[in-house]
Scaffold this motif. Structure first.
Motif, PDB file in Angstrom:
ATOM      1  N   GLU A   4       0.801  -1.225   0.000  1.00 22.47           N
ATOM      2  CA  GLU A   4       0.000   0.000   0.000  1.00 22.47           C
ATOM      3  C   GLU A   4       0.832   1.273   0.000  1.00 22.47           C
ATOM      4  OE1 GLU A   4      -4.208  -0.160   2.188  1.00 22.47           O
ATOM      5  OE2 GLU A   4      -2.533  -1.017   3.277  1.00 22.47           O
ATOM      6  N   ASN A   5       1.971   1.187   0.617  1.00 21.29           N
ATOM      7  CA  ASN A   5       2.743   2.406   0.789  1.00 21.29           C
ATOM      8  C   ASN A   5       3.477   2.801  -0.494  1.00 21.29           C
ATOM      9  OD1 ASN A   5       4.318   4.475   1.550  1.00 21.29           O
ATOM     10  ND2 ASN A   5       5.235   3.445   3.307  1.00 21.29           N
ATOM     11  N   ASN A   6       2.863   3.705  -1.255  1.00 25.61           N
ATOM     12  CA  ASN A   6       3.471   4.113  -2.513  1.00 25.61           C
ATOM     13  C   ASN A   6       4.100   5.492  -2.408  1.00 25.61           C
ATOM     14  OD1 ASN A   6       0.814   5.055  -2.214  1.00 25.61           O
ATOM     15  ND2 ASN A   6       0.766   5.680  -4.338  1.00 25.61           N
ATOM     16  N   LEU A   7       4.456   5.871  -1.211  1.00 21.92           N
ATOM     17  CA  LEU A   7       5.078   7.184  -1.024  1.00 21.92           C
ATOM     18  C   LEU A   7       6.530   7.161  -1.492  1.00 21.92           C
ATOM     19  CD1 LEU A   7       3.749   7.987   2.546  1.00 21.92           C
ATOM     20  CD2 LEU A   7       2.730   8.492   0.338  1.00 21.92           C
ATOM     21  N   PRO A   8       7.075   8.351  -1.862  1.00 23.08           N
ATOM     22  CA  PRO A   8       8.493   8.397  -2.244  1.00 23.08           C
ATOM     23  C   PRO A   8       9.336   7.841  -1.097  1.00 23.08           C
ATOM     24  CG  PRO A   8       7.419  10.500  -2.660  1.00 23.08           C
ATOM     25  CD  PRO A   8       6.425   9.659  -1.911  1.00 23.08           C
ATOM     26  N   GLY A   9      10.355   7.086  -1.438  1.00 24.83           N
ATOM     27  CA  GLY A   9      11.199   6.509  -0.390  1.00 24.83           C
ATOM     28  C   GLY A   9      10.708   5.144   0.058  1.00 24.83           C
ATOM     29  N   SER A  10       9.481   4.799  -0.299  1.00 23.19           N
ATOM     30  CA  SER A  10       8.978   3.479   0.068  1.00 23.19           C
ATOM     31  C   SER A  10       9.585   2.432  -0.864  1.00 23.19           C
ATOM     32  CB  SER A  10       7.455   3.424  -0.032  1.00 23.19           C
ATOM     33  OG  SER A  10       7.071   3.385  -1.386  1.00 23.19           O
ATOM     34  N   VAL A  11       9.567   1.211  -0.395  1.00 23.21           N
ATOM     35  CA  VAL A  11      10.071   0.091  -1.167  1.00 23.21           C
ATOM     36  C   VAL A  11       9.382   0.021  -2.546  1.00 23.21           C
ATOM     37  CG1 VAL A  11       9.948  -2.436  -1.197  1.00 23.21           C
ATOM     38  CG2 VAL A  11      10.731  -1.238   0.862  1.00 23.21           C
ATOM     39  N   TYR A  12       8.099   0.258  -2.525  1.00 27.29           N
ATOM     40  CA  TYR A  12       7.286   0.208  -3.746  1.00 27.29           C
ATOM     41  C   TYR A  12       7.764   1.251  -4.759  1.00 27.29           C
ATOM     42  CZ  TYR A  12       2.897  -0.041  -6.429  1.00 27.29           C
ATOM     43  OH  TYR A  12       1.967  -0.212  -7.419  1.00 27.29           O
ATOM     44  N   PHE A  13       7.911   2.462  -4.266  1.00 29.48           N
ATOM     45  CA  PHE A  13       8.292   3.587  -5.111  1.00 29.48           C
ATOM     46  C   PHE A  13       9.718   3.427  -5.645  1.00 29.48           C
ATOM     47  CE2 PHE A  13       8.764   8.060  -6.230  1.00 29.48           C
ATOM     48  CZ  PHE A  13       7.491   8.359  -6.662  1.00 29.48           C
ATOM     49  N   LEU A  14      10.636   2.989  -4.776  1.00 30.40           N
ATOM     50  CA  LEU A  14      12.033   2.829  -5.181  1.00 30.40           C
ATOM     51  C   LEU A  14      12.177   1.756  -6.251  1.00 30.40           C
ATOM     52  CD1 LEU A  14      13.694   3.101  -1.655  1.00 30.40           C
ATOM     53  CD2 LEU A  14      13.898   4.754  -3.523  1.00 30.40           C
ATOM     54  N   GLY A  15      11.422   0.676  -6.095  1.00 32.56           N
ATOM     55  CA  GLY A  15      11.454  -0.402  -7.091  1.00 32.56           C
ATOM     56  C   GLY A  15      10.967   0.088  -8.441  1.00 32.56           C
ATOM     57  N   LEU A  16       9.863   0.808  -8.419  1.00 28.09           N
ATOM     58  CA  LEU A  16       9.302   1.358  -9.656  1.00 28.09           C
ATOM     59  C   LEU A  16      10.279   2.308 -10.332  1.00 28.09           C
ATOM     60  CD1 LEU A  16       5.641   2.342  -8.793  1.00 28.09           C
ATOM     61  CD2 LEU A  16       6.390   0.944 -10.718  1.00 28.09           C
ATOM     62  N   GLN A  17      10.872   3.138  -9.501  1.00 30.32           N
ATOM     63  CA  GLN A  17      11.784   4.159 -10.018  1.00 30.32           C
ATOM     64  C   GLN A  17      12.972   3.525 -10.736  1.00 30.32           C
ATOM     65  OE1 GLN A  17      12.032   8.007  -7.834  1.00 30.32           O
ATOM     66  NE2 GLN A  17      14.065   7.211  -7.386  1.00 30.32           N
ATOM     67  N   ALA A  67      13.173  -5.524  -8.312  1.00 35.62           N
ATOM     68  CA  ALA A  67      14.111  -4.466  -7.913  1.00 35.62           C
ATOM     69  C   ALA A  67      13.819  -3.999  -6.485  1.00 35.62           C
ATOM     70  CB  ALA A  67      14.007  -3.286  -8.873  1.00 35.62           C
ATOM     71  N   ALA A  68      12.541  -4.015  -6.127  1.00 38.53           N
ATOM     72  CA  ALA A  68      12.142  -3.503  -4.808  1.00 38.53           C
ATOM     73  C   ALA A  68      12.641  -4.393  -3.679  1.00 38.53           C
ATOM     74  CB  ALA A  68      10.621  -3.384  -4.730  1.00 38.53           C
ATOM     75  N   PHE A  69      12.901  -5.660  -3.982  1.00 33.26           N
ATOM     76  CA  PHE A  69      13.254  -6.567  -2.884  1.00 33.26           C
ATOM     77  C   PHE A  69      14.486  -6.100  -2.118  1.00 33.26           C
ATOM     78  CE2 PHE A  69      15.523 -10.069  -0.928  1.00 33.26           C
ATOM     79  CZ  PHE A  69      14.575 -10.437   0.009  1.00 33.26           C
ATOM     80  N   LYS A  70      15.481  -5.587  -2.838  1.00 35.38           N
ATOM     81  CA  LYS A  70      16.694  -5.190  -2.106  1.00 35.38           C
ATOM     82  C   LYS A  70      16.438  -3.996  -1.181  1.00 35.38           C
ATOM     83  CE  LYS A  70      18.897  -2.505  -5.797  1.00 35.38           C
ATOM     84  NZ  LYS A  70      17.997  -2.903  -6.918  1.00 35.38           N
ATOM     85  N   TYR A  71      15.475  -3.156  -1.542  1.00 34.64           N
ATOM     86  CA  TYR A  71      15.115  -2.053  -0.639  1.00 34.64           C
ATOM     87  C   TYR A  71      14.356  -2.579   0.571  1.00 34.64           C
ATOM     88  CZ  TYR A  71      16.437   0.742  -4.687  1.00 34.64           C
ATOM     89  OH  TYR A  71      17.128   1.291  -5.735  1.00 34.64           O
ATOM     90  N   LEU A  72      13.533  -3.586   0.318  1.00 34.99           N
ATOM     91  CA  LEU A  72      12.815  -4.222   1.427  1.00 34.99           C
ATOM     92  C   LEU A  72      13.818  -4.835   2.405  1.00 34.99           C
ATOM     93  CD1 LEU A  72       9.858  -5.075   2.375  1.00 34.99           C
ATOM     94  CD2 LEU A  72      10.401  -7.300   1.415  1.00 34.99           C
ATOM     95  N   LEU A  73      14.822  -5.452   1.829  1.00 32.75           N
ATOM     96  CA  LEU A  73      15.870  -6.087   2.626  1.00 32.75           C
ATOM     97  C   LEU A  73      16.587  -5.049   3.493  1.00 32.75           C
ATOM     98  CD1 LEU A  73      17.031  -8.923   2.863  1.00 32.75           C
ATOM     99  CD2 LEU A  73      18.661  -8.347   1.072  1.00 32.75           C
ATOM    100  N   THR A  74      16.943  -3.923   2.882  1.00 38.81           N
ATOM    101  CA  THR A  74      17.644  -2.871   3.618  1.00 38.81           C
ATOM    102  C   THR A  74      16.754  -2.250   4.686  1.00 38.81           C
ATOM    103  OG1 THR A  74      18.707  -2.371   1.525  1.00 38.81           O
ATOM    104  CG2 THR A  74      19.083  -0.813   3.294  1.00 38.81           C
ATOM    105  N   GLN A  75      15.521  -1.948   4.296  1.00 36.26           N
ATOM    106  CA  GLN A  75      14.649  -1.205   5.212  1.00 36.26           C
ATOM    107  C   GLN A  75      14.022  -2.088   6.282  1.00 36.26           C
ATOM    108  OE1 GLN A  75      11.734   1.270   3.223  1.00 36.26           O
ATOM    109  NE2 GLN A  75      13.225   2.161   1.827  1.00 36.26           N
ATOM    110  N   GLU A  76      13.675  -3.309   5.906  1.00 37.71           N
ATOM    111  CA  GLU A  76      12.867  -4.135   6.819  1.00 37.71           C
ATOM    112  C   GLU A  76      13.488  -5.484   7.148  1.00 37.71           C
ATOM    113  OE1 GLU A  76      10.274  -2.690   8.006  1.00 37.71           O
ATOM    114  OE2 GLU A  76       9.860  -1.117   6.549  1.00 37.71           O
ATOM    115  N   GLY A  77      14.652  -5.763   6.577  1.00 38.85           N
ATOM    116  CA  GLY A  77      15.248  -7.087   6.723  1.00 38.85           C
ATOM    117  C   GLY A  77      15.354  -7.571   8.163  1.00 38.85           C
ATOM    118  N   LYS A  78      15.785  -6.680   9.020  1.00 41.65           N
ATOM    119  CA  LYS A  78      15.960  -7.057  10.419  1.00 41.65           C
ATOM    120  C   LYS A  78      14.614  -7.385  11.058  1.00 41.65           C
ATOM    121  CE  LYS A  78      18.487  -5.917  14.497  1.00 41.65           C
ATOM    122  NZ  LYS A  78      18.880  -4.928  15.446  1.00 41.65           N
TER     123      LYS A  78
END
Ligand SMILES: [Zn+2]
Length: 190
Positions: A4-17, A67-78
Motif C-alpha cells: 500500500e505504501n506508494n510514497l516516495p522513499g517506500s520500497v514500492y516507489f524505489l522499485g518502480l523508479q 528491484a524492490a526486494f533489495k530495498y525491502l531487505l535494507t529497510q525491513e530485513g531485520k
C-alpha cells in the motif's frame, strides 16, 4: 493491500523508479510524489496500460517488484527476521522455506492482508487473502499481484545465490477467485 505504501522513499516507489526511471515514475505516480500522502496507484497503472499495453505493464510491475526486494531487505530485513542466526545458517531448501514463512508473517502483520504458506510437492504455495471482515471489499482493492510476484522472485534469487526461481500466480482475487495463489518452484531454472 499488499504494498500500500506508494510514497516516495517506500520500497514500492524505489522499485518502480529503478525500472521506469525517476522522470517517468514521477509522471505516472505524480499524485503520490506531490501530495506525500498515500494515494491509490490504480489510476497510474491504468494510464501506463493505455500507453504500453497490459502485458508490458505486467512485465514492468514484475521487474519493479524484483528491484524492490533489495530495498525491502535494507529497510525491513531485520524486522522480518532475515538477520537472525536461525535463518541465516539454514541449508538452502530450509532457508527458502523459512524465509517465505518470515515474509508471509511480516506481510500479514504489516499490511491488511493474510498470507499462508502451503508446501506442495514441487513448489510452495502462497495464498493471499483479505481478513474475513474485509472480504467483500476485495474487488475494489489495488491489484499489486505482479509486483508481488517480482518481490518473491527477488527474495528467492537473494537466498538462492543469484538463481532464478519461477513464480506464477495460478489464481487471482481480482478475477473472482477467493484468494490469490502464488506458486513458487522449489528448484531454480537452469
Ligand atoms: Zn492476485
Amino acid at each position: 493491500m499488499l504494498m500500500e505504501n506508494n510514497l516516495p522513499g517506500s520500497v514500492y516507489f524505489l522499485g518502480l523508479q529503478e525500472i521506469l526511471g525517476p522522470e517517468e515514475t514521477k509522471e505516472y505516480f505524480a499524485a503520490a510524489s506531490v501530495s506525500g500522502r498515500r494515494e491509490s496507484v490504480t489510476p497510474a497503472w491504468k494510464k501506463m496500460e493505455a500507453h504500453y499495453g497490459a502485458k508490458s505493464v505486467r512485465g514492468i510491475a514484475i521487474c519493479a517488484g524484483r528491484a524492490a526486494f533489495k530495498y525491502l531487505l535494507t529497510q525491513e530485513g531485520k524486522e522480518i527476521g532475515f538477520e537472525s542466526d536461525d535463518f541465516r545458517f539454514l541449508p538452502l531448501r530450509l532457508k527458502l522455506k523459512r524465509g517465505l514463512t518470515l515474509l508471509s508473517a511480516w506481510f500479514t502483520q504489516t499490511f491488511d492482508t493474510s498470507i499462508e504458506l502451503e508446501p506442495a510437492q514441487k513448489n510452495w504455495l502462497l495464498k493471499v487473502s483479505e481478513p474475513a471482515e474485509r472480504a467483500e471489499k476485495r474487488f475494489t482493492d489495488e491489484n499489486n499481484c505482479s509486483f508481488f510476484i517480482g518481490l518473491v522472485q527477488g527474495f528467492m534469487t537473494w537466498v538462492g545465490g543469484g538463481k532464478y526461481y519461477r513464480v506464477v500466480e495460478t489464481q487471482c482475487r481480482h478475477q473472482n477467485a477467493p484468494y490469490c495463489c502464488f506458486q513458487i518452484d522449489k528448484t531454480p531454472l537452469e
